[in-house]
Design an enzyme around this catalytic site. Structure first.
Site, short mmCIF file in Angstrom:
data_model
loop_
_atom_site.label_atom_id
_atom_site.label_comp_id
_atom_site.label_asym_id
_atom_site.label_seq_id
_atom_site.Cartn_x
_atom_site.Cartn_y
_atom_site.Cartn_z
N GLU A 185 -5.33 -4.48 10.91
CA GLU A 185 -4.30 -3.45 11.06
C GLU A 185 -4.53 -2.70 12.38
OE1 GLU A 185 -2.48 -2.44 6.94
OE2 GLU A 185 -4.01 -0.96 7.42
N HIS A 244 -9.58 1.47 5.09
CA HIS A 244 -8.30 1.64 5.77
C HIS A 244 -8.51 2.61 6.95
CE1 HIS A 244 -4.16 2.76 6.58
NE2 HIS A 244 -3.82 1.64 5.96
N LYS A 284 0.06 4.23 -0.28
CA LYS A 284 -0.60 5.41 0.31
C LYS A 284 -0.39 6.62 -0.62
CE LYS A 284 -0.22 3.30 4.80
NZ LYS A 284 -0.11 3.44 6.25
N SER A 316 3.53 -1.80 10.41
CA SER A 316 4.99 -1.88 10.58
C SER A 316 5.56 -3.26 10.22
CB SER A 316 5.39 -1.48 12.00
OG SER A 316 5.02 -0.14 12.25
N GLU A 340 -6.85 5.00 7.91
CA GLU A 340 -6.62 6.41 7.56
C GLU A 340 -7.87 7.01 6.91
OE1 GLU A 340 -2.98 5.67 5.44
OE2 GLU A 340 -2.00 5.21 7.34
N GLY A 368 2.67 2.68 10.81
CA GLY A 368 3.64 3.76 10.61
C GLY A 368 4.39 4.16 11.88
N ASN A 395 0.87 -1.17 0.00
CA ASN A 395 0.00 0.00 0.00
C ASN A 395 0.91 1.23 0.00
OD1 ASN A 395 -1.79 2.03 0.43
ND2 ASN A 395 -2.44 1.37 2.49
P1 13P Z 1 3.07 0.69 7.70
O1 13P Z 1 3.56 -0.62 7.14
O2 13P Z 1 3.79 1.89 7.18
O3 13P Z 1 3.00 0.64 9.20
O4 13P Z 1 1.55 0.86 7.21
C1 13P Z 1 0.67 -0.18 7.37
C2 13P Z 1 -0.56 0.10 6.61
O5 13P Z 1 -1.33 0.99 6.95
C3 13P Z 1 -0.80 -0.68 5.38
O6 13P Z 1 -2.07 -0.45 4.88
#
Ligand code: 13P
Length: 257
Positions: free
Chosen positions: A167, A95, A12, A212, A97, A173, A10
């Site tokens: 997640e 997601h 993003k 992560s 976010e 992150g 992903n």
């Molecule tokens: P990270 O791997 O940067 O922690 O992000 C995870 C994520 O949100 C994947 O959709």
């Protein structure tokens, strides 16, 4: 049952088209095999050119979001049929976010899951708890509520195409990963919940872990019986790290056989 694992990148809101193309060319050298499938979710503007580069390879194209309706006066939105026409196979839905920063409600996410399935695509539905919820021992309850609200009324026939990504929000992150044991506990709960809804179909569904994930923790996570792959954010932006995660996934899957 051995489920073929899925490792999905992903990106993003990272990568201009000019930055994406060289990375896509590297990704196209990877092989999705019988043990592990690879998917990449670039930003919308990069979907078409990245899709062209990936087409000859076995790496699948994924989108990061879509609207719940198929067409209409919704300025700035992109629909599931548009993504299907572009050659996408997967669409990430719900997601954290999107839920937290863009106010997406459970009912809107439910509509989106249905739209993706109706367009013949595979939704990757994200669920997960906040740090506060985990500290109050509410993880399993929060995840069950999200699943209930996002999947209610969907038949097991359609549901067979669903991918879930667990997640935990506190692990996204942040560099903090759920331990493999913590993640396995939630994954087993999710599978149990899906079994109540769809019976035997639940055994073939893939439940990915995200938060992560990196080359150093991927194998231990994916070695767990109910962890069927990873949704990778930051570590998917570097080819060496992402390809090492895929190697780790293949190793973990070879042991599960
Ligand atoms: P990270 O791997 O940067 O922690 O992000 C995870 C994520 O949100 C994947 O959709």
């Amino acid at each position: 049952m051995l489920r073929r694992c899925l490792v999905a990148a992903n990106w993003k809101m990272n990568m201009t088209v000019s930055q994406a193309l060289p990375l896509a060319a590297q990704l196209a050298t990877l092989t999705s095999g019988p043990l592990a499938e690879i998917a990449v979710a670039p930003p919308f503007v990069a979907l078409f050119p990245v899709g062209q580069v990936l087409r000859p390879s076995g790496v699948a194209l994924a989108a990061q979001n879509c609207h719940a309706l198929s067409a209409g006066a919704y300025t700035g939105e992109v629909s599931a049929p548009m993504l299907a026409d572009l050659g996408c196979r997967y669409v990430i839905i719900g997601h954290s976010e999107r839920r937290q920063l863009f106010g997406e409600s459970d009912s809107f996410i439910h509509e989106k899951v249905k739209a993706v399935l109706e367009a013949g695509l595979y939704p990757i539905l994200c669920v997960g708890e906040t740090l506060e919820e985990r500290e109050h021992n509410q993880t399993l309850e929060v995840v069950s509520k999200q699943l209930q609200a996002n999947l209610a009324g969907i038949s097991s026939g359609l549901g067979a195409k669903l991918v879930i990504a667990y997640e935990p929000i506190w692990a996204i992150g942040t560099g903090k990963t759920a331990t493999a044991q913590e993640a396995q506990e939630v994954h087993a709960h999710i599978r149990g919940w899906l079994q109540q809804l769809w019976g035997e179909t639940s055994k073939q569904l893939r439940i990915l872990y995200g938060g992560s994930v990196k080359a150093s923790n991927a194998e231990e996570l994916m070695a767990k019986p109910d962890i069927d792959g990873a949704l990778v954010g930051g570590a998917s932006l570097q080819f060496a790290e992402f390809s090492a995660i895929i190697e780790a996934a293949k190793k973990a899957m070879a042991h599960k056989k």
